[in-house]
Design an enzyme around this catalytic site. Structure first.
Site, PDB file in Angstrom:
ATOM      1  N   LYS A 115     -12.189   2.366   2.128  1.00 29.36           N
ATOM      2  CA  LYS A 115     -12.309   0.983   1.680  1.00 29.36           C
ATOM      3  C   LYS A 115     -10.910   0.452   1.409  1.00 29.36           C
ATOM      4  CE  LYS A 115     -12.071  -0.665  -1.974  1.00 29.36           C
ATOM      5  NZ  LYS A 115     -11.138  -1.232  -3.027  1.00 29.36           N
ATOM      6  N   THR A 145      -6.666  -0.858  -4.749  1.00 29.78           N
ATOM      7  CA  THR A 145      -6.896   0.387  -4.091  1.00 29.78           C
ATOM      8  C   THR A 145      -7.415   0.507  -2.678  1.00 29.78           C
ATOM      9  OG1 THR A 145      -9.170   0.854  -4.654  1.00 29.78           O
ATOM     10  CG2 THR A 145      -7.538   1.266  -6.312  1.00 29.78           C
ATOM     11  N   ASN A 172      -5.858 -14.566  -3.695  1.00 30.13           N
ATOM     12  CA  ASN A 172      -5.120 -13.940  -4.781  1.00 30.13           C
ATOM     13  C   ASN A 172      -4.706 -14.882  -5.899  1.00 30.13           C
ATOM     14  OD1 ASN A 172      -4.794 -11.040  -4.234  1.00 30.13           O
ATOM     15  ND2 ASN A 172      -4.100 -11.839  -2.272  1.00 30.13           N
TER      16      ASN A 172
END
Lengths: 413, 413
Positions: free
Chosen positions: B180, B191, B408
């Site tokens: 992922k 991550t 973001n």
């Protein structure tokens, strides 16, 4: 309290300097594009240049010149074409430019330094450049700094200029500077350029040392988009016309001079960061508690350059986890149990533990820093401590906005 | 010709593995958020983790576990909270999670590995996690890979999965993987996670060596936004259930296995880059002629990570000067007189000299790569040669679009 005061005059504030800026026809826009800074007498010259292995011809030229002789009389700057990645022809163009200016000034070609900014991969338009040089020399004056500052910009929104004065041996000593750039401001456009003049009486080796240290605390601590240019150039001249006693080693006078030089470089560096592509605020990151200053500066620069931190600042999102993340990946070892993060007055993490804080007030703090209403107070301050070391450092940058992408995506084609 | 063929089944394709994915209630969205991969027997376990000094508790936990004993039975993954920058409590939560899973599986807690992804600075929601574990264990099956792949994503647009099979000693040997991530996909989300299963009979030290080399050629060569996460985790299990002769040193069988492992890692890494935040295409940069592979990979990664290059690709602007600029600042020494740059089939620079090329055709090549019409051919290829060395390397990334900034910037507040 600083040991200096701010004065007007930019690079022509120190004694014995003239400057000029004219429209030679190098920029398609028809704006001023050719600049000259000239010292009445030989000035010692220190330089700091891009570390890129792809460099403009003018950078190689200046490096070679300064290695042979650390003094100069004049700096010629063209805007419009970067003369980078232009092969052997670019090198010949640099030599031809220097020779032409030397003839017009009636000095030796090895007293000329060069800088270029503009589109990478394009040669300088030599015909208009050579035709413009006599007019450029003729128009050089003791009040010409602003014209020179205008002629070196590409798509900067504002010119960048400053002059400071201190007293050494009861005599005024001045440092002036101009700069252009905000990363690689314009599509295909390169470079941060800065020129500093000074009338101090200082030894060559000490001057270069001071300049390198000042660059490490100023220009080397700003980032707009992480892209080191092919043309980055910082040149500082010192012509001795203040006629104080000579500064040849570190001591009270030398420290005073270096502090003033550093202040000039920091002012110009912050001005570049503030004028970053698409920026809506200045971002200042202060790091303390690192093993040494170098490590602290590295952490500060990593945070200020993080796309995720920059996007969050643009969105006025007090997203401290990204600050922690960026600090951690800076390559400087620290124990995360000592991490402390503060945004403005809002403490968000201490001893490695997240703290509750008022999210909307923190966001409001960042909103206040947005350009417009608070033009004098456009800074978002991030303070980070990583341990108990003595190392400290500051870095400056800007937020990442839609306009950054727009400016850099919507070009030529 | 590859020595392997692609098969279905993801991490449950190799013999002796089961997997599961359920909704435990960790994500606000109500989507699957808890995953399990379990081997029927002890599997040797190799891991590659984030190099950040700010790390998730699960990363510290896995490192410590694997140092003590390089084998494992099960991997538990939660999505929703990153359990990074959560201090001592985060560490306790990790231990509690492992203990609970060990009880449900009736194995020792030191056979459990952990991974988390989600908001940095937030603890795992322990109550739903602990409540979900029995159901998770119960639902583990030999066809559960897709469910596990779904449960580990955050805001990925697609799941990432692959399985390959080769023949060693006339027996099938399989490597499967799921992953992922796309940098730090979602505001506050962290991550890259990847889990690889294999049924080869291979020695512990060789397996770790192979995994490290494979990571250097795959996950370590992708970048979306330059922000290394606090949670990056790649774990590879090998449980020996293919029952071939043991592979204990480099040789034909080992090379076959490593090539297949590398192919699995590269497939997953490219899938992550393609799914980068706001990406409209996959960007592949091939570098040759460097002094060594490491230098070539470094140059490739610098180019693929350059905001200016990425913006130009988004704008379909064949702005090769930025590619030259990024290559030059990568920190790998080369002579710019040897630089060669090609975009697709368009040669733009050779021997350090700019070449004329058809700008609109080059732009059309990039437009063709945009998602949509050419889903199978969404790659923009940049080829760079920097000299006559033998070093070569590839890196993958994506373009920088308005949507990256939007994703973001527009969050929480």
């Amino acid at each position: 309290m600083s040991d200096w005061r701010e004065i007007t005059g930019g690079v022509t504030a120190p004694k014995g300097y003239r400057a000029a800026g004219i429209t030679a026809g190098l920029k398609p826009s028809g704006l001023p594009d050719l600049a000259l800074i000239v010292s009445d007498v030989d000035a010692i010259a220190a330089g700091v240049f891009t570390t890129s292995y792809v460099r403009a011809a003018c950078v190689d030229y200046c490096r070679e010149r300064l290695q042979k002789k650390a003094s100069a009389r004049a700096i010629l700057v063209n805007a419009g074409q970067a003369n980078a990645a232009t092969g052997e022809q670019g090198w010949q163009d640099a030599l031809t430019s220097a020779k032409a200016l030397a003839e017009a000034l009636q000095i030796s070609p090895d007293s000329i330094l060069l800088a270029s900014t503009g589109v990478i991969g394009r040669r300088i338009l030599m015909e208009p450049l050579l035709a413009g040089i006599p007019k450029l020399v003729e128009s050089a004056s003791e009040t010409g700094s602003d014209l020179a500052a205008q002629a070196i910009v590409t798509t900067d929104l504002v010119t960048k200029s400053i002059a400071l004065e201190t007293i050494i041996d009861d005599r005024p000593v001045r440092v002036g500077g101009i700069a252009k750039g905000s990363g690689m401001i314009h599509p295909n456009m390169a470079t941060m350029l800065s020129f500093v003049t000074c009338d101090a009486v200082v030894s060559t080796s000490l001057w270069q040392e001071m300049l390198s240290r000042a660059a490490d605390k100023s220009f080397n601590q700003i980032t707009v988009d992480g892209d080191t240019s092919t043309n980055d150039t910082l040149i500082a001249l010192a012509n001795g016309q203040s006629r104080t006693s000579a500064i040849t080693e570190m001591g009270a006078n030398a420290e005073k001079l270096e502090a003033m030089l550093t202040a000039v470089c920091q002012h110009l560096a912050k001005a570049i960061a503030r004028d970053g592509e698409g920026a809506t605020c200045l971002l200042e990151v202060q790091v303390t508690g690192a093993p040494d200053d170098k490590g602290a500066r590295q952490i500060a620069k990593t945070i200020v350059g993080s796309s995720l931190v920059k996007s969050a600042i643009f969105g006025r999102d007090p997203n401290w986890g990204r600050i922690a993340g960026a600090a951690g990946r800076a390559g400087v070892q620290f124990d995360q149990a000592n991490l402390r993060i503060q945004l403005g007055d809002f403490l968000m993490m201490e001893n490695g533990q997240p703290l509750p804080f008022d999210r909307s007030a923190a966001s409001a703090y960042m909103k206040q820093a947005a350009g417009g209403a608070y033009l004098k107070d456009d800074t978002v301050l991030i303070s980070v401590s990583v341990g108990n070391g003595n190392g400290k450092g500051i870095a400056w940058g800007c937020d990442l906005s839609y306009d950054y992408v727009k400016i850099n995506a919507e070009y030529t084609t």
